[in-house]
Design a protein around this motif. Structure first.
Motif: not given
Length: 262
Positions: A41-46, A242-247, A253-257
């Motif tokens: 919820a929090d990152p998607l809204r952000e 990148p902008a979304a992955m930064s959030s 959250f872990g994100v793919p390399e």
């Protein structure tokens, strides 16, 4: 007479002009309905607030446990994009033929942790300590909740199921587990690291041992019934930028390399 004619014609001309203007208004695009695990919820809204969707459509979120969302989709909910915290729920929709072929993609990872209320005296509680008889209530996601699946896998791996089962308090989402612990309604809880970070009033005391549960992976896919599949695909691509992955990283959250450049 001429003066009166000009005066009486003015409102008519204004009305005609207003009507022409109204007829030229382009209808707003239909919102994309994104059904997503409530832990997102929090990152998607952000992400949605930081920049308009590159799909060109506004986004409307339906946030709940992945299991509840899966059931809604199976019953015909008009969803464009599904983002699940569990592989089982996404696999079920794929087996039912409801996902748009080629649209499924892995997005994020998470960790399962043990947490207690911030004011608890059990500040070093380990997973093996869950077997202690003086620990009377332990919150866990119910069987339809992916976090509940992962937590039960940990209890099975550590051979704690028999000792702990009578004291488990099943709840409807990972976020609900975190809130119950933070509010002191239970003495401990098993939840995602991201939910523990998002909820004030609790303390992480242990992380599930490596190999004690299946990897926690979030995946997204477009539903075959979506009337806006191109916009839905574009939205999923936005979440991998990148902008979304930064959030997502900021929220734990872990994100793919990133793939190496050729």
């Amino acid at each position: 007479m001429l003066g009166r004619l000009r005066w009486s014609a003015a409102p008519l001309l204004a009305a005609v002009g207003w009507l022409a203007s109204a007829c030229s208004v382009v209808p707003s695009p239909r919102p994309l309905l994104v059904a997503a695990a409530v832990s997102l919820a929090d990152p998607l809204r952000e992400i949605s607030a930081a920049a308009p969707s590159q799909s060109g459509s506004p986004v409307q979120f339906q946030l709940a446990s992945s299991g509840a969302l899966q059931q809604q989709i199976l019953q015909g909910a008009p969803v464009d994009v599904f983002i699940s915290a569990g592989k089982r729920q996404m696999d079920a929709l794929q087996s039912a033929g409801l996902l748009l072929p080629g649209s499924r993609r892995e997005l994020l990872s998470n960790e399962l942790v043990l947490a207690v209320p911030l004011r608890s005296t059990r500040r070093t509680l380990a997973f093996q300590d869950l077997a202690r008889p003086d620990l009377r209530s332990i919150a866990i996601g119910d069987p339809s909740v992916p976090a509940g699946d992962y937590a039960r896998q940990v209890l099975t791996t550590l051979r704690l199921t028999a000792a702990v089962s009578p004291r488990l308090v099943p709840l409807g989402s990972a976020r609900a587990v975190a809130r119950a612990v933070a509010d002191g309604q239970v003495e401990a809880g098993l939840m995602y690291r991201t939910d523990a970070r998002a909820e004030e009033g609790l303390l992480i005391t242990a992380v599930a041992p490596a190999g004690s549960h299946a990897p926690i992976r979030y995946a997204g896919a477009v539903l075959k019934i979506s009337p806006a599949s191109a916009a839905a695909r574009a939205y999923l691509r936005t979440l991998a930028e990148p902008a979304a992955m930064s959030s997502f990283r900021r929220h734990g959250f872990g994100v793919p390399e990133p793939s190496p450049q050729p």
